[in-house]
Design a protein around this motif. Structure first.
Motif, PDB file in Angstrom:
ATOM      1  N   PRO A   1       0.805  -1.227   0.000  1.00 13.75           N
ATOM      2  CA  PRO A   1       0.000   0.000   0.000  1.00 13.75           C
ATOM      3  C   PRO A   1       0.831   1.268   0.000  1.00 13.75           C
ATOM      4  O   PRO A   1       0.417   2.288  -0.560  1.00 13.75           O
ATOM      5  N   ALA A   2       2.018   1.228   0.600  1.00 15.46           N
ATOM      6  CA  ALA A   2       2.848   2.433   0.669  1.00 15.46           C
ATOM      7  C   ALA A   2       3.382   2.849  -0.693  1.00 15.46           C
ATOM      8  O   ALA A   2       3.827   3.988  -0.861  1.00 15.46           O
ATOM      9  N   LEU A   3       3.331   1.963  -1.701  1.00  8.28           N
ATOM     10  CA  LEU A   3       3.834   2.269  -3.040  1.00  8.28           C
ATOM     11  C   LEU A   3       2.721   2.391  -4.069  1.00  8.28           C
ATOM     12  O   LEU A   3       2.965   2.287  -5.268  1.00  8.28           O
ATOM     13  N   GLN A   4       1.507   2.626  -3.624  1.00  2.00           N
ATOM     14  CA  GLN A   4       0.382   2.822  -4.536  1.00  2.00           C
ATOM     15  C   GLN A   4       0.098   4.309  -4.716  1.00  2.00           C
ATOM     16  O   GLN A   4       0.263   5.104  -3.776  1.00  2.00           O
ATOM     17  N   VAL A   5      -0.330   4.683  -5.929  1.00  2.00           N
ATOM     18  CA  VAL A   5      -0.527   6.087  -6.278  1.00  2.00           C
ATOM     19  C   VAL A   5      -1.629   6.701  -5.407  1.00  2.00           C
ATOM     20  O   VAL A   5      -2.769   6.229  -5.404  1.00  2.00           O
ATOM     21  N   GLN A   6      -1.259   7.755  -4.681  1.00  2.74           N
ATOM     22  CA  GLN A   6      -2.218   8.485  -3.853  1.00  2.74           C
ATOM     23  C   GLN A   6      -2.158   9.983  -4.135  1.00  2.74           C
ATOM     24  O   GLN A   6      -3.191  10.654  -4.185  1.00  2.74           O
ATOM     25  N   GLN A   7      -0.967  10.527  -4.313  1.00  2.00           N
ATOM     26  CA  GLN A   7      -0.775  11.959  -4.503  1.00  2.00           C
ATOM     27  C   GLN A   7      -0.515  12.260  -5.982  1.00  2.00           C
ATOM     28  O   GLN A   7       0.332  11.625  -6.609  1.00  2.00           O
ATOM     29  N   VAL A   8      -1.247  13.251  -6.534  1.00  2.00           N
ATOM     30  CA  VAL A   8      -1.083  13.665  -7.929  1.00  2.00           C
ATOM     31  C   VAL A   8      -0.830  15.170  -7.963  1.00  2.00           C
ATOM     32  O   VAL A   8      -1.651  15.947  -7.447  1.00  2.00           O
TER      33      VAL A   8
END
Length: 312
Positions: A111-118
């Motif tokens: 989960p720590a390497l999944q896209v969250q911030q754009v």
């Protein structure tokens, strides 16, 4: 004194029997407690006798020469050292690959390497919310396997975006750099509606007209045009491909088809000149011919065939 009895003498004519041999001594009985049936230890091997001449070589008997082959058979049965080392190396490499694959698979779903911030940059008149909406389907994707080209293609579909560049922002972010399309004119359609268009004839957001200010050229597709969409695309292409010095003097542009584009050119002395441009081909050559003939007398310059221009 009594006499000892004497052995009877043999009769004449008879032979004396030979004395019988003593019975062979038997093995002593095994001791009590000793294991029964245990083989006696074999005698130690004696040194091999020196090899004599081969009878088969000197024409003697039919026997062959004795060859000591025990060492050869031992090499065939036992693996050679380099083969054992190769198997050990292959096993180590296979184990390392399995560990790396397992680690990569675990990192993909981390989960720590999944896209969250754009983060989006380069915007002027394009709404950031439209860009974020184009990226929304990719939220939750792994940053390690980020489909950068797919995201850039989705962002480029947003009205007003010419192209986009997508980069990873570790550990869970994406940076999107947008290049907006340049508005070139305001198109008036046959139904009276207007739209800001770019050099490819694509419609841009209304905010693009405010960003361009008064530099937009009015483009009008004639009511009798058989292909209004083709006429609009041709006008935008002509406006975008002509020399910059000529574009700044265009007051308005009209077209009845993709091959019949014409515009009004303002002159330095305050007058005007109508230019029959034709289609969008040979823009550079047509621009040079117009600039060479603009000082000639007349009200119209026809460069639809730039190698044979006409002034009227």
């Amino acid at each position: 004194m009594a006499r000892r009895p004497t052995a009877p003498r043999p009769r004449p004519g008879t032979r004396r029997a030979a004395p019988t041999s003593a019975p062979a001594p038997q093995d002593p009985a095994p001791r009590r407690g000793a294991p029964v049936g245990r083989a006696r230890p074999a005698p130690a091997p004696s040194e091999p006798a020196a090899a004599g001449p081969d009878p088969g070589e000197d024409g003697g008997g039919g026997g062959g020469r004795v060859v000591q082959a025990a060492g050869r058979f031992r090499e065939l049965v036992a693996g050679r050292p380099w083969r054992r080392r190769r198997r050990a190396i292959l096993a180590t490499v296979a184990a390392t690959v399995l560990v790396l694959v397992a680690g990569l698979a675990a990192a993909v779903f981390l989960p720590a390497l999944q896209v969250q911030q754009v983060t989006v940059s380069g915007l002027d008149y394009v709404e950031e919310g439209d860009v974020q909406a184009a990226i929304e389907p990719h939220r939750g994707d792994s940053v390690l396997l980020l489909p950068s080209s797919d995201i850039a293609a989705d962002v480029a579909e947003v009205p007003g975006v010419r192209d986009a560049k997508v980069e990873r922002a570790w550990p869970d972010g994406v940076r999107v750099s947008v290049t907006e399309a340049t508005p070139v004119g305001t198109l008036t359609r046959t139904d009276g509606s207007t739209a800001v268009i770019d050099a490819q004839g694509r419609e841009l957001p209304e905010a693009a007209s405010e960003a361009a200010g008064s530099e937009l050229v009015p483009l009008t597709a004639d009511g009798g045009a058989a292909d209004p969409e083709g006429a609009a695309a041709a006008m935008s292409e002509v406006l975008a491909s002509m020399p910059e010095s000529l574009r700044g003097s265009v007051e308005k542009m009209t077209a009845t088809s993709a091959s019949d584009v014409r515009f009004v050119l303002s002159l330095e002395d305050g007058g005007t000149r109508t230019v029959v441009w034709g289609d969008a081909a040979d823009a550079e050559l047509k621009g040079k011919v117009v600039q060479a003939l603009v000082a000639e007398p007349g009200t119209e310059i026809d460069v639809s065939s730039p190698v044979a221009p006409v002034t009227r």
